[in-house]
Design a protein around this motif. Structure first.
Motif, PDB file in Angstrom:
ATOM      1  N   VAL A 172       0.828  -1.231  -0.143  1.00 47.48           N
ATOM      2  CA  VAL A 172       0.002  -0.427  -0.277  1.00 47.48           C
ATOM      3  C   VAL A 172       0.680   1.241   0.077  1.00 47.48           C
ATOM      4  CG1 VAL A 172      -1.840   1.112   0.900  1.00 47.48           C
ATOM      5  CG2 VAL A 172      -1.704  -1.463   1.593  1.00 47.48           C
ATOM      6  N   GLY A 173       0.980   2.341  -0.959  1.00 42.66           N
ATOM      7  CA  GLY A 173       1.668   3.259  -1.406  1.00 42.66           C
ATOM      8  C   GLY A 173       0.520   4.246  -0.431  1.00 42.66           C
ATOM      9  N   VAL A 174       1.322   5.400   0.627  1.00 37.95           N
ATOM     10  CA  VAL A 174       0.626   6.792   1.025  1.00 37.95           C
ATOM     11  C   VAL A 174       1.651   7.812   1.263  1.00 37.95           C
ATOM     12  CG1 VAL A 174       0.013   7.390   3.184  1.00 37.95           C
ATOM     13  CG2 VAL A 174      -0.224   4.738   2.707  1.00 37.95           C
ATOM     14  N   SER A 175       0.972   8.605   0.914  1.00 35.42           N
ATOM     15  CA  SER A 175       1.808  10.439   0.515  1.00 35.42           C
ATOM     16  C   SER A 175       2.342  10.621   2.049  1.00 35.42           C
ATOM     17  CB  SER A 175       1.245  11.150  -0.532  1.00 35.42           C
ATOM     18  OG  SER A 175      -0.146  11.514   0.674  1.00 35.42           O
ATOM     19  N   LYS A 176       3.092  11.667   1.653  1.00 35.79           N
ATOM     20  CA  LYS A 176       3.865  11.851   2.944  1.00 35.79           C
ATOM     21  C   LYS A 176       2.631  12.885   3.736  1.00 35.79           C
ATOM     22  CE  LYS A 176       8.247  11.889   2.332  1.00 35.79           C
ATOM     23  NZ  LYS A 176       9.150  11.624   3.437  1.00 35.79           N
ATOM     24  N   GLU A 177       1.083  12.828   2.735  1.00 36.05           N
ATOM     25  CA  GLU A 177       0.078  13.656   3.398  1.00 36.05           C
ATOM     26  C   GLU A 177      -1.032  13.018   3.886  1.00 36.05           C
ATOM     27  OE1 GLU A 177       0.887  14.534  -0.126  1.00 36.05           O
ATOM     28  OE2 GLU A 177       1.850  15.955   0.834  1.00 36.05           O
ATOM     29  N   GLY A 178      -0.482  11.578   3.915  1.00 34.49           N
ATOM     30  CA  GLY A 178      -1.316  10.501   4.366  1.00 34.49           C
ATOM     31  C   GLY A 178      -2.391   9.466   2.959  1.00 34.49           C
ATOM     32  N   ARG A 179      -2.778  10.177   1.841  1.00 31.85           N
ATOM     33  CA  ARG A 179      -3.658   9.893   0.697  1.00 31.85           C
ATOM     34  C   ARG A 179      -3.387   8.592   0.631  1.00 31.85           C
ATOM     35  NH1 ARG A 179      -7.400  12.471   0.888  1.00 31.85           N
ATOM     36  NH2 ARG A 179      -7.502  14.314   1.084  1.00 31.85           N
ATOM     37  N   ILE A 180      -3.674   7.720  -0.409  1.00 38.21           N
ATOM     38  CA  ILE A 180      -3.848   6.463  -0.615  1.00 38.21           C
ATOM     39  C   ILE A 180      -2.728   6.582  -2.074  1.00 38.21           C
ATOM     40  CG2 ILE A 180      -3.782   4.377  -1.658  1.00 38.21           C
ATOM     41  CD1 ILE A 180      -6.430   4.435   1.073  1.00 38.21           C
ATOM     42  N   LEU A 181      -1.630   6.151  -2.605  1.00 40.90           N
ATOM     43  CA  LEU A 181      -1.485   6.800  -3.876  1.00 40.90           C
ATOM     44  C   LEU A 181      -1.232   4.903  -5.002  1.00 40.90           C
ATOM     45  CD1 LEU A 181       3.131   7.529  -2.988  1.00 40.90           C
ATOM     46  CD2 LEU A 181       0.323   8.743  -3.583  1.00 40.90           C
ATOM     47  N   GLY A 182      -1.484   3.979  -4.125  1.00 39.80           N
ATOM     48  CA  GLY A 182      -1.651   2.817  -4.555  1.00 39.80           C
ATOM     49  C   GLY A 182      -2.240   1.148  -4.439  1.00 39.80           C
ATOM     50  N   ILE A 183      -2.698   0.684  -4.371  1.00 43.40           N
ATOM     51  CA  ILE A 183      -2.112  -1.060  -4.090  1.00 43.40           C
ATOM     52  C   ILE A 183      -2.073  -1.817  -4.967  1.00 43.40           C
ATOM     53  CG2 ILE A 183      -3.734  -2.542  -2.611  1.00 43.40           C
ATOM     54  CD1 ILE A 183      -5.502  -0.553  -1.940  1.00 43.40           C
ATOM     55  N   SER A 184      -1.461  -2.717  -4.389  1.00 46.50           N
ATOM     56  CA  SER A 184      -0.886  -4.336  -5.089  1.00 46.50           C
ATOM     57  C   SER A 184      -1.067  -4.851  -4.839  1.00 46.50           C
ATOM     58  CB  SER A 184       0.539  -3.276  -5.707  1.00 46.50           C
ATOM     59  OG  SER A 184       1.333  -4.963  -6.638  1.00 46.50           O
ATOM     60  N   ILE A 185      -1.516  -6.178  -5.020  1.00 49.26           N
ATOM     61  CA  ILE A 185      -1.503  -7.020  -4.309  1.00 49.26           C
ATOM     62  C   ILE A 185      -0.417  -8.402  -4.795  1.00 49.26           C
ATOM     63  CG2 ILE A 185      -3.116  -9.594  -3.796  1.00 49.26           C
ATOM     64  CD1 ILE A 185      -5.866  -7.545  -4.214  1.00 49.26           C
ATOM     65  N   ILE A 186      -0.158  -8.501  -3.761  1.00 50.01           N
ATOM     66  CA  ILE A 186       1.633  -9.577  -4.222  1.00 50.01           C
ATOM     67  C   ILE A 186       0.917 -10.671  -4.331  1.00 50.01           C
ATOM     68  CG2 ILE A 186       3.486 -10.586  -3.213  1.00 50.01           C
ATOM     69  CD1 ILE A 186       3.887  -7.244  -2.126  1.00 50.01           C
ATOM     70  N   SER A 187      -0.005 -11.705  -3.142  1.00 52.49           N
ATOM     71  CA  SER A 187      -0.340 -13.114  -3.681  1.00 52.49           C
ATOM     72  C   SER A 187      -1.454 -12.652  -2.588  1.00 52.49           C
ATOM     73  CB  SER A 187       0.839 -13.469  -2.580  1.00 52.49           C
ATOM     74  OG  SER A 187       0.616 -13.685  -0.939  1.00 52.49           O
ATOM     75  N   GLN A 188      -2.375 -13.714  -3.115  1.00 53.56           N
ATOM     76  CA  GLN A 188      -4.132 -14.240  -2.076  1.00 53.56           C
ATOM     77  C   GLN A 188      -3.816 -14.827  -2.874  1.00 53.56           C
ATOM     78  OE1 GLN A 188      -6.526 -14.283  -4.282  1.00 53.56           O
ATOM     79  NE2 GLN A 188      -5.277 -13.872  -6.682  1.00 53.56           N
ATOM     80  N   THR A 189      -4.600 -16.417  -1.836  1.00 55.37           N
ATOM     81  CA  THR A 189      -5.491 -17.421  -2.468  1.00 55.37           C
ATOM     82  C   THR A 189      -6.930 -17.154  -2.409  1.00 55.37           C
ATOM     83  OG1 THR A 189      -5.675 -17.673   0.135  1.00 55.37           O
ATOM     84  CG2 THR A 189      -4.047 -19.110  -1.332  1.00 55.37           C
ATOM     85  N   GLU A 190      -7.948 -16.212  -2.349  1.00 54.63           N
ATOM     86  CA  GLU A 190      -8.992 -16.425  -2.812  1.00 54.63           C
ATOM     87  C   GLU A 190     -10.196 -17.111  -3.311  1.00 54.63           C
ATOM     88  OE1 GLU A 190     -10.737 -13.332  -0.064  1.00 54.63           O
ATOM     89  OE2 GLU A 190      -8.167 -14.501   0.262  1.00 54.63           O
ATOM     90  N   THR A 191     -11.444 -17.213  -3.276  1.00 52.53           N
ATOM     91  CA  THR A 191     -11.613 -18.026  -3.919  1.00 52.53           C
ATOM     92  C   THR A 191     -11.237 -16.586  -5.435  1.00 52.53           C
ATOM     93  OG1 THR A 191     -13.768 -18.179  -2.915  1.00 52.53           O
ATOM     94  CG2 THR A 191     -14.329 -18.681  -4.688  1.00 52.53           C
ATOM     95  N   PRO A 192     -11.293 -17.873  -7.346  1.00 55.81           N
ATOM     96  CA  PRO A 192     -11.210 -17.976  -7.945  1.00 55.81           C
ATOM     97  C   PRO A 192     -12.511 -17.346  -8.771  1.00 55.81           C
ATOM     98  CG  PRO A 192     -10.001 -20.299  -8.709  1.00 55.81           C
ATOM     99  CD  PRO A 192     -10.793 -19.899  -6.593  1.00 55.81           C
ATOM    100  N   GLY A 193     -12.656 -16.076 -10.081  1.00 57.72           N
ATOM    101  CA  GLY A 193     -13.947 -15.862 -10.271  1.00 57.72           C
ATOM    102  C   GLY A 193     -14.912 -14.461  -9.056  1.00 57.72           C
ATOM    103  N   LEU A 194     -14.286 -14.514  -7.599  1.00 58.23           N
ATOM    104  CA  LEU A 194     -14.964 -14.028  -7.009  1.00 58.23           C
ATOM    105  C   LEU A 194     -13.484 -13.401  -6.117  1.00 58.23           C
ATOM    106  CD1 LEU A 194     -17.312 -16.260  -5.076  1.00 58.23           C
ATOM    107  CD2 LEU A 194     -18.020 -14.513  -7.062  1.00 58.23           C
ATOM    108  N   GLY A 195     -13.603 -13.312  -4.754  1.00 60.44           N
ATOM    109  CA  GLY A 195     -12.002 -12.380  -4.143  1.00 60.44           C
ATOM    110  C   GLY A 195     -10.945 -12.764  -5.220  1.00 60.44           C
ATOM    111  N   ALA A 196     -10.676 -13.467  -6.066  1.00 61.14           N
ATOM    112  CA  ALA A 196      -9.789 -13.502  -6.547  1.00 61.14           C
ATOM    113  C   ALA A 196      -9.102 -12.250  -7.537  1.00 61.14           C
ATOM    114  CB  ALA A 196      -9.117 -14.679  -7.008  1.00 61.14           C
ATOM    115  N   VAL A 197     -10.176 -11.870  -7.958  1.00 62.30           N
ATOM    116  CA  VAL A 197     -11.111 -11.244  -9.440  1.00 62.30           C
ATOM    117  C   VAL A 197     -10.960  -9.398  -8.139  1.00 62.30           C
ATOM    118  CG1 VAL A 197     -12.563  -9.222  -9.936  1.00 62.30           C
ATOM    119  CG2 VAL A 197     -13.557 -11.419 -10.047  1.00 62.30           C
TER     120      VAL A 197
END
Length: 187
Positions: free
Chosen positions: A97-122
């Motif tokens: 999770v990227g966060v600016s010096k002002e505390g705002r989200i710059l972006g999210i990158s999901i590295i790994s997950q084991t969520e349900t294909p077609g649902l949570g994996a989306v």
């Protein structure tokens, strides 16, 4: 007497087979472990670059995290990146999770997950729905919640638990960065 010998022979045979297979597995593990570690490090660096424009200048800093979700915090001139592990529906979700010096989200990158294909994996998918979900967090600050809970971030259709898990990880990152900013201001 014959049955005792027969049982001992079976036990010895099974023991030898098990020992050989265990030895083979240990050998394969020893050969592949460095490659696996390198691939994981590459994924981590790619995620870091996707949430911080100056990721090559990022350095690991000490963290204060009551949630236990933030594993590592990186600081760069443009902001922070928090590696977060949060429990999802199908297992742990590891994300950056990227966060600016002002505390705002710059972006999210999901590295790994084991969520349900077609649902949570989306949530991690390289698809329009996946990008839309992750991008819906960009620019938010404070306490974040998903639209299903009255917040501004999107919810992945049919994957409320995954959406809330990602949101919990984002909130842990925001709190951790806010604590870091406060510590810096206090010094």
């Amino acid at each position: 007497m014959k049955s005792t010998r027969y049982i001992l022979r079976l036990v010895l045979t099974l023991f030898l087979i098990t020992a050989v297979v265990a030895g083979l597995l240990a050998t394969v593990n020893a050969v592949t472990a460095p490659r696996i570690a390198a691939a994981q490090q590459e994924k981590l660096q790619k995620a870091l670059k996707s949430v911080l424009t100056d990721a090559e200048q990022a350095e690991t800093v000490e963290i204060s995290d009551e949630s236990g979700m933030v594993r590592t915090l990186y600081a760069s001139p443009s902001g922070y990146a928090a590696q977060v592990v949060t429990p999802g529906f199908g297992g742990d979700i590891t994300m950056m999770v990227g966060v600016s010096k002002e505390g705002r989200i710059l972006g999210i990158s999901i590295i790994s997950q084991t969520e349900t294909p077609g649902l949570g994996a989306v949530s991690a998918a390289d698809s329009a729905a996946g990008h839309s979900f992750r991008d819906s967090f960009t620019g938010l600050s404070g306490f974040v919640s998903v639209s299903k809970d009255g917040g501004e971030a999107d919810t992945v259709t049919g994957a409320t638990i995954t959406s809330r898990a990602v949101t919990a990880g984002v909130n842990a990152a925001l709190r951790c960065v806010a604590d870091r900013i406060e510590q810096g201001a206090a010094q």
